[in-house]
Design an enzyme around this catalytic site. Structure first.
Site, PDB file in Angstrom:
ATOM      1  N   HIS A 188       0.874  -1.189   0.000  1.00 45.09           N
ATOM      2  CA  HIS A 188       0.000   0.000   0.000  1.00 45.09           C
ATOM      3  C   HIS A 188       0.904   1.230   0.000  1.00 45.09           C
ATOM      4  O   HIS A 188       1.488   1.565   1.021  1.00 45.09           O
ATOM      5  CB  HIS A 188      -0.906  -0.009   1.222  1.00 45.09           C
ATOM      6  CG  HIS A 188      -1.778   1.203   1.293  1.00 45.09           C
ATOM      7  ND1 HIS A 188      -2.878   1.353   0.492  1.00 45.09           N
ATOM      8  CD2 HIS A 188      -1.690   2.333   2.036  1.00 45.09           C
ATOM      9  CE1 HIS A 188      -3.447   2.514   0.749  1.00 45.09           C
ATOM     10  NE2 HIS A 188      -2.741   3.133   1.683  1.00 45.09           N
ATOM     11  N   ASP A 246      -7.632   1.725   2.308  1.00 54.14           N
ATOM     12  CA  ASP A 246      -7.256   2.696   3.348  1.00 54.14           C
ATOM     13  C   ASP A 246      -8.058   3.990   3.327  1.00 54.14           C
ATOM     14  O   ASP A 246      -7.826   4.849   4.169  1.00 54.14           O
ATOM     15  CB  ASP A 246      -5.753   3.013   3.180  1.00 54.14           C
ATOM     16  CG  ASP A 246      -5.182   3.734   4.370  1.00 54.14           C
ATOM     17  OD1 ASP A 246      -5.671   3.495   5.481  1.00 54.14           O
ATOM     18  OD2 ASP A 246      -4.250   4.536   4.193  1.00 54.14           O
ATOM     19  N   HIS A 258      -6.168   9.795  -0.936  1.00 55.89           N
ATOM     20  CA  HIS A 258      -6.789   9.741   0.399  1.00 55.89           C
ATOM     21  C   HIS A 258      -5.961  10.305   1.549  1.00 55.89           C
ATOM     22  O   HIS A 258      -6.386  10.194   2.711  1.00 55.89           O
ATOM     23  CB  HIS A 258      -7.297   8.322   0.710  1.00 55.89           C
ATOM     24  CG  HIS A 258      -6.226   7.287   0.891  1.00 55.89           C
ATOM     25  ND1 HIS A 258      -5.954   6.331  -0.038  1.00 55.89           N
ATOM     26  CD2 HIS A 258      -5.379   7.048   1.905  1.00 55.89           C
ATOM     27  CE1 HIS A 258      -4.984   5.542   0.393  1.00 55.89           C
ATOM     28  NE2 HIS A 258      -4.615   5.960   1.577  1.00 55.89           N
ATOM     29  N   ASP A 287       1.070   5.074  -0.330  1.00 49.74           N
ATOM     30  CA  ASP A 287       0.288   6.303  -0.353  1.00 49.74           C
ATOM     31  C   ASP A 287       0.892   7.256  -1.373  1.00 49.74           C
ATOM     32  O   ASP A 287       2.099   7.505  -1.364  1.00 49.74           O
ATOM     33  CB  ASP A 287       0.259   6.906   1.043  1.00 49.74           C
ATOM     34  CG  ASP A 287      -0.562   6.044   2.000  1.00 49.74           C
ATOM     35  OD1 ASP A 287      -1.768   5.934   1.780  1.00 49.74           O
ATOM     36  OD2 ASP A 287       0.022   5.455   2.933  1.00 49.74           O
TER      37      ASP A 287
HETATM   38 ZN    ZN Z   1      -3.142   4.967   2.665  1.00 49.61          ZN
END
Ligand code: ZN
Length: 1006
Positions: A261, A373, A577, A263
């Site tokens: 994951h 997430d 996000h 970001d």
């Molecule tokens: Zn995230």
């Protein structure tokens, strides 16, 4: 017999940590290290390789925050290593207990081929068999641990921006050695981690637990601590019978999907994500070379586009693995965006741009949405996803709920229009799994569908800066396929999991409505400028596409398709996000503000050029109305002269310091402190405000969440509040043609808040502006409206519709929604009468029944205007803000919808030859035109996106102002759908829509 359990458990722990793990790479020979410290921002690879290196050494400090150091590693493979597996161990000085938030490196060969990354859990570089000398380069990024304390201290720090970060080095180079990798020792380590971990998860009454205990003892007996490498095989032999025992028939089944994951920006700037993605994908492709069953899923088209642009050599490896089906693009979206605040059309475009990119670049049709997430999930998503060709949805974030446990892990999620989509929440409750026994046991125990379904997905691999899955975790997976006491683990693609899970569980439970996240409620408000830029540009994109398409069709102007796509993708990226929610470091939000300003300027240019082409030469004053409803005599989506202005607003000043403003529809009373204390709706002769309240009362709360400062508003914020009652100055302005105004200047702490109330002519609406010079810290500023309306629920705009939420706190689920998100409007009503609050960039709201009038509750609606958390950006929201919102009196939901668009799409005045009829017109105000654009395929077809906005059935006539050859219902990717209820005539069509249905029509030009 005596159990001696704790003795063996402690024996194992120490043996693994102090004897076995260090023996995987026994001490080797030093490597010759040289370094070049890049003076500023990262440089291209060729420049790094050709830099002027100087001798460097283990034990020396390197890396001020955000800097890049290129290390050159040269050496010879010692004779005694001949025929062995040889690796360089290169440790940048990171802490293996804090993965993903520290220094990282990407290793290159001398000719610039990316090899793999260096991360806290992956410090090795393979030396090809048979070579006697080696030369590697490591592009090392000195990324700081911004949150501190392994990511969770949340202390204010200047580290979050290169402009404020200290310049002292953060790291000390810890190791640079060429070593033999003892494969048998590594295997023993994995054996003991798997069996030892499993042992600790089993019940004490389970005989298997004791078999494992005795086996571990026997293995450690066979291991000579002074000759670990020489006795590892014997130690493993003692464990072999334990691995031979198969899993129980009812064992939970885990589809383990390799993942990281990453970001797209968060505690690092966007430019660092480009490198994080390159490092992780280099690691993954390297692991695929040696582990043939390893499958890896990566989301976010933007991240693939970054590798293609910035690390083409890595991208070629990725492309080859995608073709094999082992590197799997997932998610169908441009980025893993927020879904609370992203506007309707932008939410559709996240899927359009994502799916289009994967299809065009790799020939892959992604069929899942992958948002592990994001901070809660809009009830508009099921329909949007289905219309983009998505079949499955995955997240795990709802496991972060602080109050209520979500009842399902596999279910059908039903959106506001009734569309259902297969949804899975991995019960492992993490997206950074290491396939540890603890995680797998938790997944099996936690899985709510036991007895009905047997399978769940576990995303494994370290995200952010962790490099993704490691070879150690893959080695664990190899041992977990069929092991007594453990869930069965298989390496699968997401598609393999979803198809199996869907088939085995046909009678799934249904969850209807939003997936509200009971944490991170502050993200509706933090970093107001990022939200404002997003809201502004979403509407400018609508205007630019509308006017450019209209000019292309009616005037033959060129349609700037490539430019619009680039601008859309930029806005979509900034909806990531941690960007739109305001949870990134200062650097990210500083860049977002600059990017939004650039995008706005470019879109204004497109709008101006298109309107000039449409209006033509001439001196007629025209008004361009980009909103989907007619106003002031100007049709929706068209240009026309403005209607004559309504009568001026009357202003009367009384002896008591009070001022009365009256526009024939509303009569307001404003007191000497500039507070509106009465709103009389003259049409119904009704007082709108609760007795004793003030409309637009500013309330200042203490805002000190327990954790996650930029993310969270904790319920205890409500306990401490002060009302801003005093005014330093109040000025009343007569109607200047644009309504009458009262301006009140208030000071609190170090902040100055200038509130303007404007009563426009001829509208049942009060417009408010807050011009704030905001310097509070850890405070939340709300604007309150105590309304004499008996509402048991509020309606909030979401994408392509709205959701209802109760105004009471009867259940823990209701109570948890003490802060809610609305797009352009929020509406409260009793039968026959309602009030709406619209806004130009405010998302956070709360609605309560707390203001009581004579024992009966009224409805208090509050907007969350500004916050000031100190982490991760210690200067969050400091400075000047101009926020606009309105109170719409006597409003039904249809009025709220109309006024929400109006607030965000001010009319434009141009001069030209004469009126321009709209490209398309709809005769039912319930049916809203959300987008008018030219088709993605460059055919010149006009694409019109409509939706039913009130939650009822609608039949509407769609007229067009240009020759149309055919009309086709299409999906969000503009592919034909099975023709629905649209019937087409010569100069128009009849459309029928279900409640909240989205309908996209492609109008081919004749
Ligand atoms: Zn995230």
């Amino acid at each position: 017999m005596h159990d001696q359990r704790s003795t063996t458990e402690a024996r194992l722990e120490r043996a693994v940590a102090q004897r076995i793990a260090p023996a995987v790479h026994a001490p080797g020979e030093p490597v010759e290290v040289a370094a070049w410290h890049a003076p500023g921002e990262p440089v291209p690879v060729a420049e790094g390789l050709a830099a002027d290196f100087e001798p460097f050494a283990v034990g020396r400090a390197w890396g001020p925050p955000w800097s890049t150091t290129w290390f050159r590693l040269r050496g010879q493979v010692p004779q005694r290593f001949a025929g062995r597996e040889v690796e360089v161990v290169f440790d940048l000085g990171t802490d293996a207990r804090n993965v993903g938030f520290q220094a990282e490196g990407l290793v290159y060969t001398a000719d610039g081929q990316a090899v793999k990354s260096i991360n806290p859990l992956s410090t090795w570089i393979p030396v090809p068999a048979g070579t006697t000398t080696f030369e590697f380069y490591v592009e090392a990024a000195a990324n700081p641990d911004v949150l501190g304390g392994g990511g969770h201290a949340f202390e204010p720090t200047p580290l979050g921006d290169v402009l404020t970060a200290p310049r002292e080095p953060l790291y000390v180079l810890a190791r640079a050695e060429v070593c033999v990798r003892e494969g048998e020792v590594a295997d023993l380590l994995t054996d003991l981690e798997v069996l030892g971990g499993l042992m600790l998860e089993l019940p004490l009454e389970d005989a298997r637990r004791w078999e494992l205990l005795r086996g571990v003892d026997a293995s450690l007996d066979a291991l000579d601590p002074h000759d670990v490498a020489g006795t590892a095989a014997a130690a493993r032999a003692a464990l072999a019978p334990l691995f031979a025992s198969p899993a129980r028939a009812s064992a939970h089944r885990v589809s383990a999907v390799g993942h990281a994951h990453i970001d797209s920006a968060w505690l690092w700037p966007l430019r660092e994500t480009v490198r994080k993605v390159a490092r992780t994908t280099a690691n993954v492709t390297q692991l695929m070379d040696v582990h043939p069953s390893f499958v890896y899923a990566m989301s976010s088209a933007q991240q693939f586009a970054w590798i293609a642009e910035h690390r083409p050599e890595v991208h070629e490896k990725v492309r080859a693995r995608i073709a094999e089906g082992r590197f799997v693009p997932v998610g169908s979206m441009w980025v893993e965006s927020d879904t609370n605040m992203v506007g309707a059309e932008a939410m559709a475009r996240q899927f359009l741009e994502g799916k289009q990119f994967f299809a065009q670049e790799y020939g892959v049709d992604t069929e899942e949405a992958w948002l592990p997430d994001s901070f809660g999930y809009s009830a508009a998503l099921p329909q949007i996803m289905k219309l983009a060709g998505v079949r499955w949805f995955l997240t795990q974030k709802i496991s972060w709920n602080t109050e209520n446990r979500f009842p399902h892990h596999t279910f059908d999620w039903e959106g506001i229009d009734g569309t259902r989509i297969f949804t899975h929440f991995p019960p492992v409750d993490t997206y950074n799994s290491e396939l540890s026994a603890k995680e797998l046991a938790h997944a099996a125990r936690n899985f709510s569908e036991k007895g009905r379904a047997t399978t769940s997905l576990v995303p494994f691999g370290w995200g952010d800066g962790g490099g993704g899955p490691t070879r150690e975790v893959l080695a664990r997976a190899d041992r977990l396929g069929d092991l007594e006491g453990s869930p069965r683990v298989s390496l699968h693609s997401p598609r393999q999991f979803f198809t199996t899970a869907e088939q085995e569980y046909p009678d799934r439970p249904v969850w209807s409505g939003e997936l509200y996240l009971e944490i991170h409620r502050g993200t509706y408000t933090s970093q107001a400028k990022t939200k404002q830029g997003n809201r502004r540009n979403e509407h400018l994109l609508r205007e630019a596409e509308l006017w450019a398409a209209t000019a292309a069709v009616l005037r033959g102007a060129e349609y700037p398709a490539a430019r619009l796509k680039e601008l859309w993708r930029t806005v979509l990226l900034n909806q990531f996000h941690d960007i739109l929610p305001g949870s990134s470091i200062a650097w990210v939000h500083r860049e977002a503000a600059a990017t939004h300003a650039r995008v706005s300027a470019e879109l204004e240019e497109v709008v101006a050029t298109s309107l000039a082409a449409l209006a033509g030469g001439g001196g007629t004053d025209l008004v361009a109305n980009a909103a989907p409803h007619a106003r002031g005599g100007v049709p929706a989506l068209g240009l026309a002269p403005a209607a004559p202005a309504a009568a001026a607003v009357q202003v009367q000043r009384g002896q008591d310091g009070r001022t009365v403003l009256d526009n024939g529809l509303l009569r307001l009373v404003v007191d000497e402190a500039g507070h509106c204390v009465s709103v009389r709706d003259l049409a119904t002769d009704r007082e709108v405000l609760l007795a004793g309240t003030r409309a637009n009362l500013l309330q200042l709360h203490r805002d000190t969440p327990n954790r996650w400062d930029a993310w969270d508003v904790d319920a205890h914020y409500r306990n401490v509040v002060s009302d801003l009652l005093e005014a330093d100055e109040v000025a009343v302005h007569e109607d200047d043609g644009d309504g009458a105004r009262v301006v009140a200047t208030r000071r609190t702490g170090a902040s100055t808040l200038v509130q303007t109330l404007r009563l426009p002519r001829g509208e049942s609406r009060i417009a408010f502006t807050l011009d704030a010079d905001w310097h509070e810290r850890e405070a939340l500023l709300k604007a309150a409206f105590g309304l004499d309306v008996h509402a048991d629920r509020s309606a909030s705009e979401i994408q392509f519709g709205h959701v209802f939420r109760p105004t009471h706190e009867n259940t823990s689920w209701d109570a948890a929604r003490f802060e809610i998100c609305a797009h352009r409007w929020l509406h409260v009503a009793e039968a026959g009468y309602g009030v709406a609050v619209t806004n130009s960039a405010t998302y956070g709201h709360d609605v309560t029944r707390s203001a009581v009038d004579g024992g009966r509750p009224g409805t208090t609606v509050r907007l969350s205007l500004l916050r000031a958390p100190l982490s991760p950006d210690p200067e969050t929201d400091q400075g000047r803000h101009v926020l606009e919102y309105s109170l719409v009196v006597g409003a039904q939901v249809a009025d709220a919808v109309r006024e929400g668009y109006r607030q965000n799409l001010p009319v434009r005045r141009v001069s030209g030859a004469g009126p321009v009829a709209p490209l398309v017109a709809v005769d039912d105000p319930a049916v809203v035109v959300e987008a008018v654009k030219l088709a993605e395929d460059g055919s010149g077809d006009v694409v019109v996106r409509l939706y039913e906005s009130l939650g009822g059935r609608a039949r509407a006539r769609l007229d067009w102002g240009f020759p149309v050859a055919s009309v086709t219902e299409v999906d969000l990717l503009e592919r034909p759908l099975e023709q629905g209820a649209t019937t087409v005539g010569d100069d128009g069509a009849q459309v029928s829509l279900r409640p909240f249905q989205i309908l996209t029509l492609r109008l081919a030009r004749a």
